[in-house]
Scaffold this motif. Sequence first.
Motif, PDB file in Angstrom:
ATOM      1  N   SER A 127       0.900  -1.114  -0.128  1.00  0.00           N
ATOM      2  CA  SER A 127      -0.076  -0.002   0.020  1.00  0.00           C
ATOM      3  C   SER A 127       1.139   1.121  -0.137  1.00  0.00           C
ATOM      4  CB  SER A 127      -1.070   0.076   1.177  1.00  0.00           C
ATOM      5  OG  SER A 127      -0.179  -0.017   2.425  1.00  0.00           O
ATOM      6  N   VAL A 132       5.073   0.594  -4.342  1.00  0.00           N
ATOM      7  CA  VAL A 132       4.647   0.419  -5.720  1.00  0.00           C
ATOM      8  C   VAL A 132       5.857   0.758  -6.839  1.00  0.00           C
ATOM      9  CG1 VAL A 132       3.244   0.615  -7.621  1.00  0.00           C
ATOM     10  CG2 VAL A 132       2.229   0.387  -5.199  1.00  0.00           C
ATOM     11  N   THR A 428      -0.563  -4.834  -5.680  1.00  0.00           N
ATOM     12  CA  THR A 428      -0.810  -3.473  -5.503  1.00  0.00           C
ATOM     13  C   THR A 428      -2.504  -3.449  -5.377  1.00  0.00           C
ATOM     14  OG1 THR A 428      -0.709  -2.599  -7.737  1.00  0.00           O
ATOM     15  CG2 THR A 428       1.130  -2.558  -6.302  1.00  0.00           C
ATOM     16  N   THR A 433      -6.143   2.557  -4.177  1.00  0.00           N
ATOM     17  CA  THR A 433      -4.943   3.490  -4.900  1.00  0.00           C
ATOM     18  C   THR A 433      -5.816   4.544  -5.608  1.00  0.00           C
ATOM     19  OG1 THR A 433      -3.348   1.582  -4.988  1.00  0.00           O
ATOM     20  CG2 THR A 433      -3.246   3.603  -6.126  1.00  0.00           C
TER      21      THR A 433
END
Length: 536
Positions: A127, A132, A428, A433
């Motif tokens: 997260s 990422v 992810t 996001t």
Amino acid sequence: MECSSLYKRRGLGSRRFHTKRISPQIHVVSSCSLDSMTSSPLLYVGELTTAQVVAAAVFVWLFIRHLSAKNLRHIPTEGGPSLPILSFIGLYNFLAHGREIIQQGYQQHKGRAFKVAMVDRWLVVLSGKKLVDELQKMPDDTVSSATTEVLEMPNVFASNWHKDPVHVPILRNLTRSLALVFEDMFDELSIAFREHIPANSDRWLPVHAYPVISTIVTRAANRVFVGMPICRDSGYVHMMVHFEEDVSKAVKLLTILPGFMKRAAGRNATVIDKRIQQCLDYLRPVIDDRMAMMAVFGKDWADKPNDLLQWIINEVVARNQGPEEVARIVLFINFGAIGTTSAAILHALYDISMRPELADTLREEVEAAVAEEGWTKAAINKMRKLDSFLRECERHNGPTIVSMFRNILQPVTLSDGTFLPKGATVVTPTFATHFDEENYPNATLFDPLRSYKSDKSVQPQLITTSADYVTFGHGKHACPGRFFASNELKAMLAYIVVNYDVKPEYEGVRPENLRRGLTNEPNNTARVLFRGRQVD
């Protein structure tokens, strides 16, 4: 280990011996020659039921799963307990409420890692943009793509493509040829629209959107994949559309099965061998002809076709495989092209049907671009408002709740201190996001021109991946087919806004999405009303 040596170490020396019965169903070997034994050297399973065998196998699998999770115990768990057996509570919760659990974990552990339970593995969720970006920058000897593996493609297609992704170089060739193939693709989609949505300006025509859009997408894509006349053959199109549906159903089934059952279940669910033969019923003549020409002329074949089917044949021949593998790859590429593209255009159709004023804005842009460039890829590139709208549709309605699937090949420690052992599967969060206020101010607001109004030096586009836009993944392993899909999507939407007026079946009501496991799908039963465009 040879049987005789095992017996000698246990003091059983003789090759023939007797034992007594020890249960009604399981017998120690009695008066039998060891040369004829096909099971364990000590036990002969004579009367076990299928249920007992499966139960024993599941128990062994659970134990192995428990041992494999030991190296991840330092990573927080979301959705339920991580203890042996009890972790299946978390699995059920994740399959039923995955988006909510990921969102909860994202908010609680932002900037760090947490994990959620799948049947045969744990997914470690990263997260925050920093992690990422770290993941996408890792070298190939540290991480590899796990997309086909996690989405069960090797089990469904009975292949080892997760180890040798044969489709990647083929799709990269397609990307380099987008300008060349655009004319054929657009010609096919425009003909298909006229055939399947013959709306006029006098009345509204109700259209069951899902099957119609899937058919048009299949025809347009296969005009490029396999060419005329096969792309218009109703039997071929019907087979491809329903094969994609069968694969999607099979993937959902396999997510709840243990690993040792998946290969057989996947093959049976999609009858892949039968589908390959059905595909060859249409493609075998052209495949056999091209392979024969390659065998005769080799590199000196002057008129060798330069199309996707030939690129597939080239890869297959280089691997010393035959026509069946060509068909398998054609089916695989169609699965990827039909499902995700149809879903994306359906989401866009549902969204634009709610916003007639937006349709007018996009129509002006499309007509201006076409007036300058004609219906070409160059015109599509100028449709920046339309691109922005599609990107916002995908931000709100991405196909999966997690993306950027990666396998850890070598142990690595992230900047937040999280240790990722070899063999871990990392993802992810997509929606978490995309709805992060730090990434998108007023994130819950659907703003169709959000990207168009961006103050970034380079305006983000539908195909642009980043740590805060992960619909197609991010980095070197991002979806290789997104460039072709983007062109097809934009061409279809441009054609719709120029030629039709659309509105929802029920005024002011957008069809509700379907959330199943890892997926987020458009409603497949809704109808949309089409009318031939009324020009003032």
